[in-house]
Scaffold this active site. Structure first.
Site, PDB file in Angstrom:
ATOM      1  N   ASP A  97       0.994  -1.074  -0.112  1.00  0.00           N
ATOM      2  CA  ASP A  97      -0.377  -0.218   0.069  1.00  0.00           C
ATOM      3  C   ASP A  97       1.114   1.609   0.068  1.00  0.00           C
ATOM      4  O   ASP A  97      -0.056   2.205   0.562  1.00  0.00           O
ATOM      5  CB  ASP A  97      -1.325  -0.155   1.408  1.00  0.00           C
ATOM      6  CG  ASP A  97       0.019  -0.609   2.566  1.00  0.00           C
ATOM      7  OD1 ASP A  97       1.046  -0.064   2.660  1.00  0.00           O
ATOM      8  OD2 ASP A  97      -0.217  -1.054   3.646  1.00  0.00           O
ATOM      9  N   GLU A 119      -0.903  -8.733  -1.195  1.00  0.00           N
ATOM     10  CA  GLU A 119      -1.745  -8.717  -0.119  1.00  0.00           C
ATOM     11  C   GLU A 119      -2.858  -7.489   0.026  1.00  0.00           C
ATOM     12  O   GLU A 119      -2.883  -6.262  -0.075  1.00  0.00           O
ATOM     13  CB  GLU A 119      -0.356  -7.719   0.642  1.00  0.00           C
ATOM     14  CG  GLU A 119      -1.046  -7.364   2.199  1.00  0.00           C
ATOM     15  CD  GLU A 119       0.055  -6.926   2.922  1.00  0.00           C
ATOM     16  OE1 GLU A 119       0.011  -5.287   2.935  1.00  0.00           O
ATOM     17  OE2 GLU A 119       1.351  -6.946   3.169  1.00  0.00           O
ATOM     18  N   GLU A 133      -1.547   5.438   3.305  1.00  0.00           N
ATOM     19  CA  GLU A 133      -1.870   4.038   2.683  1.00  0.00           C
ATOM     20  C   GLU A 133      -3.462   3.435   2.698  1.00  0.00           C
ATOM     21  O   GLU A 133      -3.586   2.339   1.012  1.00  0.00           O
ATOM     22  CB  GLU A 133      -1.394   2.930   3.865  1.00  0.00           C
ATOM     23  CG  GLU A 133       0.122   3.019   4.143  1.00  0.00           C
ATOM     24  CD  GLU A 133       0.606   3.851   4.728  1.00  0.00           C
ATOM     25  OE1 GLU A 133       0.042   5.323   5.192  1.00  0.00           O
ATOM     26  OE2 GLU A 133       1.790   4.286   5.029  1.00  0.00           O
ATOM     27  N   HIS A 205       6.312   4.983  12.492  1.00  0.00           N
ATOM     28  CA  HIS A 205       6.566   5.289  11.490  1.00  0.00           C
ATOM     29  C   HIS A 205       5.871   5.925  11.039  1.00  0.00           C
ATOM     30  O   HIS A 205       5.752   6.681   9.719  1.00  0.00           O
ATOM     31  CB  HIS A 205       7.713   4.986  10.515  1.00  0.00           C
ATOM     32  CG  HIS A 205       6.816   3.596  10.178  1.00  0.00           C
ATOM     33  ND1 HIS A 205       6.158   4.081   8.526  1.00  0.00           N
ATOM     34  CD2 HIS A 205       6.954   2.165   9.543  1.00  0.00           C
ATOM     35  CE1 HIS A 205       5.877   2.987   8.422  1.00  0.00           C
ATOM     36  NE2 HIS A 205       5.766   1.658   8.876  1.00  0.00           N
ATOM     37  N   ARG A 207       2.645   7.838   9.599  1.00  0.00           N
ATOM     38  CA  ARG A 207       2.717   9.867   9.130  1.00  0.00           C
ATOM     39  C   ARG A 207       1.507  10.448  10.407  1.00  0.00           C
ATOM     40  O   ARG A 207       1.376  11.142  10.106  1.00  0.00           O
ATOM     41  CB  ARG A 207       2.417  10.094   7.407  1.00  0.00           C
ATOM     42  CG  ARG A 207       3.880  10.001   6.736  1.00  0.00           C
ATOM     43  CD  ARG A 207       3.473   9.578   5.850  1.00  0.00           C
ATOM     44  NE  ARG A 207       4.316   9.315   4.321  1.00  0.00           N
ATOM     45  CZ  ARG A 207       5.694  10.298   3.988  1.00  0.00           C
ATOM     46  NH1 ARG A 207       4.628  11.602   4.339  1.00  0.00           N
ATOM     47  NH2 ARG A 207       6.123   9.586   3.410  1.00  0.00           N
ATOM     48  N   HIS A 238      13.260   4.686  12.258  1.00  0.00           N
ATOM     49  CA  HIS A 238      13.337   4.624  10.670  1.00  0.00           C
ATOM     50  C   HIS A 238      13.499   5.884  11.053  1.00  0.00           C
ATOM     51  O   HIS A 238      13.545   7.466  11.229  1.00  0.00           O
ATOM     52  CB  HIS A 238      11.774   5.158  11.039  1.00  0.00           C
ATOM     53  CG  HIS A 238      10.803   4.633   9.487  1.00  0.00           C
ATOM     54  ND1 HIS A 238      10.991   5.532   8.267  1.00  0.00           N
ATOM     55  CD2 HIS A 238      10.152   4.081   8.639  1.00  0.00           C
ATOM     56  CE1 HIS A 238      10.486   5.515   7.930  1.00  0.00           C
ATOM     57  NE2 HIS A 238      10.637   4.084   7.970  1.00  0.00           N
TER      58      HIS A 238
END
Ligand code: UD1
Ligand code: UDP
Length: 366
Positions: A97, A119, A133, A205, A207, A238
């Site tokens: 994604d 996936e 995503e 990580h 957003r 990250h």
């Protein structure tokens, strides 16, 4: 004539989850496998490709420091356009994604090239979370010809969106293929940890957690580290500057919190195996840790991976200071609560997902 299969990877988790598929396809006599690395991630992608001994045929080197999503998408589409024009693959395969996947699916649509989505069918139902995503996978799913769904519930999500059942195969998640291949090698961690102390492994990580939510996560880790001097934390940070700068500022001074650069995949698997519990907002870690018998506290309010939550081995704690603190402390202090979450179930796969994906493609192209 061999069929040309163009596999596309951009970030660390895509490389991990595509590696078993690429390796399996390369063993098929009918397939001419080509690998396109967009390099949306640079260092983290290269680490994984090196580990699985896979070399890209084409590398777009698209990563720029702190790149905006619109710029990333626009640059990807321009570059993918040229690649598809030159390569003319019979099928394009991509996993997950990320923006790389969404752009690959869209570029394939414009070029009338069938797209296979690995996936497929993960959904929260909220386009804003995880951001971006959820939108990326909805778009990729709408445009895909083949849908390789990891679980029955991801298949049902696709059916609800009107995808034809005949285009969906439930395969398990290829991350378990990669995990089993890697865990068997038993690689050294390469970080000096106290063997007498319990280890809490941390990654973060997302957003949607940038800013205040991520600061809350760090404050909770500070409080846990202070209250539990006999527990050690390992946090491979990250490289996104929105994460890295804050993590080092807020957690750097704590003697029992070890911050480090992202770990290569094999040592990271060793760290998961060595850990007592894991605190993370990672999708891949939510899938891997249950298979290793490790409880995960997820730093999100919802998940597109409900299976492990339903089985009681993963718990959502949000980016909420009180909940992170209370649930972590409970797992440290209450042996029965810990045992209930450390049962070793693998709702996301049995290690044979790539075999099933290749079988579908062989039946069509082989
Ligand atoms: C990306 C994906 C996310 C996935 C995550 C896995 C998008 C929009 N986001 O998030 O879905 O869960 O990867 O890790 O597709 N950087 C480096 N070195 C690297 C990688 C990244 O320095 O090897 C820094 C760069 O400054 C880069 C920034 O991180 O601009 C952000 O990278 P980006 O790929 O846009 O998003 P991630 O937050 O990594
Ligand atoms: N991982 C790794 N090194 C690390 C942290 C994670 O190799 O330092 C692996 C982890 O085992 C999993 C994948 O990276 O397979 C998850 O990647 P990430 O959390 O970046 O992305 P997401 O899965 O959330 O998309």
């Amino acid at each position: 004539m061999k069929k040309k299969i163009l596999c596309v990877v951009g970030t660390r988790p895509e490389a991990i989850k595509m590696a078993p598929v690429i390796l399996a396809l390369k063993a098929e006599p009918w397939a001419n496998v080509r690998l396109l690395a967009t390099a949306q991630h640079r260092h983290m992608l290269d680490q994984v490709l090196d580990f699985f001994d896979i070399e890209p045929d084409i590398d777009l080197n698209i990563m720029r420091p702190n790149q905006a999503l619109t710029t990333l998408t626009a640059r990807l589409l321009l570059e993918l356009d040229l690649v598809l024009e030159a390569e003319k693959p019979d099928i394009v395969l991509a996993q997950g994604d990320t923006t790389t996947v969404m752009a690959a699916a869209l570029a394939c649509f414009y070029h009338h090239i069938p797209f296979g989505h690995i996936e497929a069918g993960l959904r929260t139902g909220d386009l804003q979370s995880p951001f971006p995503e959820e939108a990326n996978r909805v778009i990729a799913g709408r445009l895909a010809r083949w849908h390789f769904a990891p679980t029955e519930s991801s298949r049902e999500n696709l059916l609800r969106e009107g995808i034809s059942d005949s285009n969906i195969t439930v395969t398990g998640n290829t991350v378990i293929d990669a995990l089993l291949m890697t865990a068997a090698k038993d690689c050294a961690l390469g970080i000096d940890l106290d063997s007498d102390k319990r280890l809490i492994l941390v990654t973060s990580h997302r957003r949607e957690n940038f800013g205040t939510p991520f600061r809350n996560i760090c404050r909770a880790l500070q409080a846990l580290a202070e209250r539990n001097p006999n527990v050690q934390f390992l946090y491979p940070v990250h490289p996104n500057p929105n994460v890295k700068d804050v993590a080092y500022e807020l957690l750097g001074p704590f003697p029992n919190i070890h911050l480090c650069a992202p770990l290569e995949y094999a040592p990271f698997v060793t760290a998961m195996k060595r850990s007592y519990l894991i605190i993370s907002d990672s999708g891949g870690v939510q899938e891997e840790a249950p298979a290793l018998g490790k409880p995960v506290l997820v730093l999100r309010d919802e998940t597109e991976r409900p299976e492990a939550v339903d089985q009681g081995v993963v718990k959502l704690v949000g980016a909420n200071f009180e909940r992170i603190l209370a649930e972590t402390q409970r797992l440290l202090d209450d042996a029965a609560a810990y045992r209930a979450m450390a049962r070793g179930v693998s709702p996301y796969g049995d290690g044979r997902a790539s075999e099933r994906i290749v079988r579908v493609l062989r039946e069509h192209f082989g």
